[in-house]
Scaffold this motif. Structure first.
Motif, mmCIF file in Angstrom:
data_model
loop_
_atom_site.group_PDB
_atom_site.id
_atom_site.type_symbol
_atom_site.label_atom_id
_atom_site.label_comp_id
_atom_site.label_asym_id
_atom_site.label_seq_id
_atom_site.Cartn_x
_atom_site.Cartn_y
_atom_site.Cartn_z
ATOM 1 N N VAL A 91 0.847 -1.186 0.000
ATOM 2 C CA VAL A 91 0.000 0.000 0.000
ATOM 3 C C VAL A 91 0.885 1.239 0.000
ATOM 4 N N GLN A 92 0.537 2.194 -0.849
ATOM 5 C CA GLN A 92 1.240 3.476 -0.884
ATOM 6 C C GLN A 92 0.608 4.390 0.168
ATOM 7 N N ILE A 93 1.405 4.829 1.128
ATOM 8 C CA ILE A 93 0.960 5.796 2.121
ATOM 9 C C ILE A 93 1.990 6.909 2.138
ATOM 10 N N GLY A 94 1.563 8.096 1.773
ATOM 11 C CA GLY A 94 2.515 9.196 1.664
ATOM 12 C C GLY A 94 3.545 8.845 0.614
ATOM 13 N N GLU A 95 4.804 8.926 0.988
ATOM 14 C CA GLU A 95 5.885 8.621 0.046
ATOM 15 C C GLU A 95 6.419 7.200 0.198
ATOM 16 N N GLY A 96 5.831 6.418 1.087
ATOM 17 C CA GLY A 96 6.348 5.073 1.341
ATOM 18 C C GLY A 96 5.420 3.972 0.893
ATOM 19 N N GLN A 97 6.000 2.793 0.669
ATOM 20 C CA GLN A 97 5.263 1.567 0.355
ATOM 21 C C GLN A 97 5.306 0.683 1.596
ATOM 22 N N PHE A 98 4.138 0.175 2.012
ATOM 23 C CA PHE A 98 4.062 -0.638 3.218
ATOM 24 C C PHE A 98 3.295 -1.923 2.931
ATOM 25 N N LEU A 99 3.768 -3.037 3.500
ATOM 26 C CA LEU A 99 3.061 -4.304 3.408
ATOM 27 C C LEU A 99 2.089 -4.360 4.576
ATOM 28 N N LEU A 100 0.780 -4.312 4.272
ATOM 29 C CA LEU A 100 -0.261 -4.253 5.300
ATOM 30 C C LEU A 100 -1.339 -5.280 5.011
ATOM 31 N N PRO A 101 -2.098 -5.667 6.041
ATOM 32 C CA PRO A 101 -3.249 -6.527 5.766
ATOM 33 C C PRO A 101 -4.253 -5.787 4.878
ATOM 34 N N ARG A 102 -4.700 -6.423 3.809
ATOM 35 C CA ARG A 102 -5.731 -5.862 2.931
ATOM 36 C C ARG A 102 -7.095 -6.268 3.451
ATOM 37 N N GLU A 103 -7.179 -7.521 3.918
ATOM 38 C CA GLU A 103 -8.421 -8.036 4.468
ATOM 39 C C GLU A 103 -8.086 -9.086 5.526
ATOM 40 N N THR A 104 -8.874 -9.093 6.587
ATOM 41 C CA THR A 104 -8.716 -10.086 7.651
ATOM 42 C C THR A 104 -10.065 -10.737 7.917
ATOM 43 N N ARG A 105 -10.051 -12.064 7.983
ATOM 44 C CA ARG A 105 -11.264 -12.816 8.308
ATOM 45 C C ARG A 105 -10.973 -13.652 9.555
ATOM 46 N N GLN A 106 -11.816 -13.491 10.579
ATOM 47 C CA GLN A 106 -11.643 -14.271 11.798
ATOM 48 C C GLN A 106 -12.939 -15.010 12.076
ATOM 49 N N GLY A 107 -12.827 -16.323 12.164
ATOM 50 C CA GLY A 107 -13.991 -17.170 12.413
ATOM 51 C C GLY A 107 -13.903 -17.843 13.760
ATOM 52 N N PHE A 108 -15.068 -18.082 14.339
ATOM 53 C CA PHE A 108 -15.156 -18.743 15.634
ATOM 54 C C PHE A 108 -16.130 -19.907 15.525
ATOM 55 N N VAL A 109 -15.769 -21.046 16.130
ATOM 56 C CA VAL A 109 -16.659 -22.205 16.217
ATOM 57 C C VAL A 109 -16.998 -22.375 17.692
ATOM 58 N N TYR A 110 -18.296 -22.479 17.976
ATOM 59 C CA TYR A 110 -18.783 -22.564 19.351
ATOM 60 C C TYR A 110 -19.149 -24.011 19.700
ATOM 61 N N PRO A 111 -19.234 -24.338 20.992
ATOM 62 C CA PRO A 111 -19.553 -25.713 21.407
ATOM 63 C C PRO A 111 -20.878 -26.248 20.861
ATOM 64 N N ASN A 112 -21.836 -25.375 20.552
ATOM 65 C CA ASN A 112 -23.122 -25.827 20.010
ATOM 66 C C ASN A 112 -23.076 -25.973 18.487
ATOM 67 N N ALA A 113 -21.882 -25.908 17.895
ATOM 68 C CA ALA A 113 -21.618 -26.060 16.462
ATOM 69 C C ALA A 113 -21.974 -24.820 15.647
ATOM 70 N N GLU A 114 -22.376 -23.732 16.285
ATOM 71 C CA GLU A 114 -22.589 -22.478 15.557
ATOM 72 C C GLU A 114 -21.241 -21.881 15.191
ATOM 73 N N GLU A 115 -21.251 -21.095 14.116
ATOM 74 C CA GLU A 115 -20.042 -20.425 13.657
ATOM 75 C C GLU A 115 -20.351 -18.973 13.357
ATOM 76 N N THR A 116 -19.373 -18.105 13.591
ATOM 77 C CA THR A 116 -19.471 -16.708 13.172
ATOM 78 C C THR A 116 -18.176 -16.336 12.478
ATOM 79 N N GLN A 117 -18.280 -15.344 11.605
ATOM 80 C CA GLN A 117 -17.083 -14.860 10.926
ATOM 81 C C GLN A 117 -17.117 -13.347 10.861
ATOM 82 N N ASN A 118 -16.024 -12.727 11.258
ATOM 83 C CA ASN A 118 -15.852 -11.284 11.167
ATOM 84 C C ASN A 118 -14.885 -11.010 10.025
#
Length: 167
Positions: A91-118
């Motif tokens: 990613v270009q920020i100001g005059e510098g190039q930086f390696l940054l997360p473009r997208e992050t996905r975090q998922g959770f599995v619960y004891p009742n087998a439900e799942e969520t994803q952020n």
């Protein structure tokens, strides 16, 4: 933590092609005793073991993707597993190039087998600059770098004899 402190051994897994570029995939595992990965309990935090993979572009040495999975978590966390995937981009920020997360996905599995994803997307990164003046004595004039003092600038003076460290 993955590249500097926690991981003691990386294992080459395979070479793959993604989005018209060749990537090299490595795996790793971190024991609880070496981990800096914390999960929330009802009234505290606990370190948990984790494992994962990362894919590197051999032409640029940039990490393209990283996955981290924690599946040996205390029941008190209220989950059975947490899995995070980070996709990186330059990613270009100001005059510098930086390696940054473009997208992050975090998922959770619960004891009742439900799942969520952020999913979090990182876009429109900006560079912000500021200017400050430090005065060490109430009698001295603030030192500036050729910039005139703005009408809204406030001068703060440190008390004489105050000790502080910079590190």
């Amino acid at each position: 933590a993955v590249f500097r402190t926690d991981v003691k051994k990386y294992t080459f897994e395979r070479t793959l092609t993604a989005n018209d570029r060749t990537l090299m995939e490595y795996s790793f595992g971190v024991a609880k005793s070496d981990s800096h990965y914390k999960m929330k309990l009802p009234d505290s935090w606990v370190y948990v073991p984790y494992k994962g993979t990362f894919q590197v572009d051999p032409d640029t040495a940039d990490v393209a993707r990283m996955t981290i999975t924690a599946d040996d978590v205390p029941a008190a966390t209220g989950i059975c597993q947490s899995a995070t995937t980070l996709d990186f981009a330059r990613v270009q920020i100001g005059e510098g190039q930086f390696l940054l997360p473009r997208e992050t996905r975090q998922g959770f599995v619960y004891p009742n087998a439900e799942e969520t994803q952020n999913t979090t997307g990182f876009t429109n990164c900006r560079e912000f600059r500021g200017e400050s003046t430090v005065t060490f004595s109430p009698d001295s004039e603030p030192m500036t770098n050729e910039h005139p003092k703005s009408a809204s600038a406030k001068v703060f003076s440190w008390p004489t004899g105050l000790r502080f460290g910079v590190g």
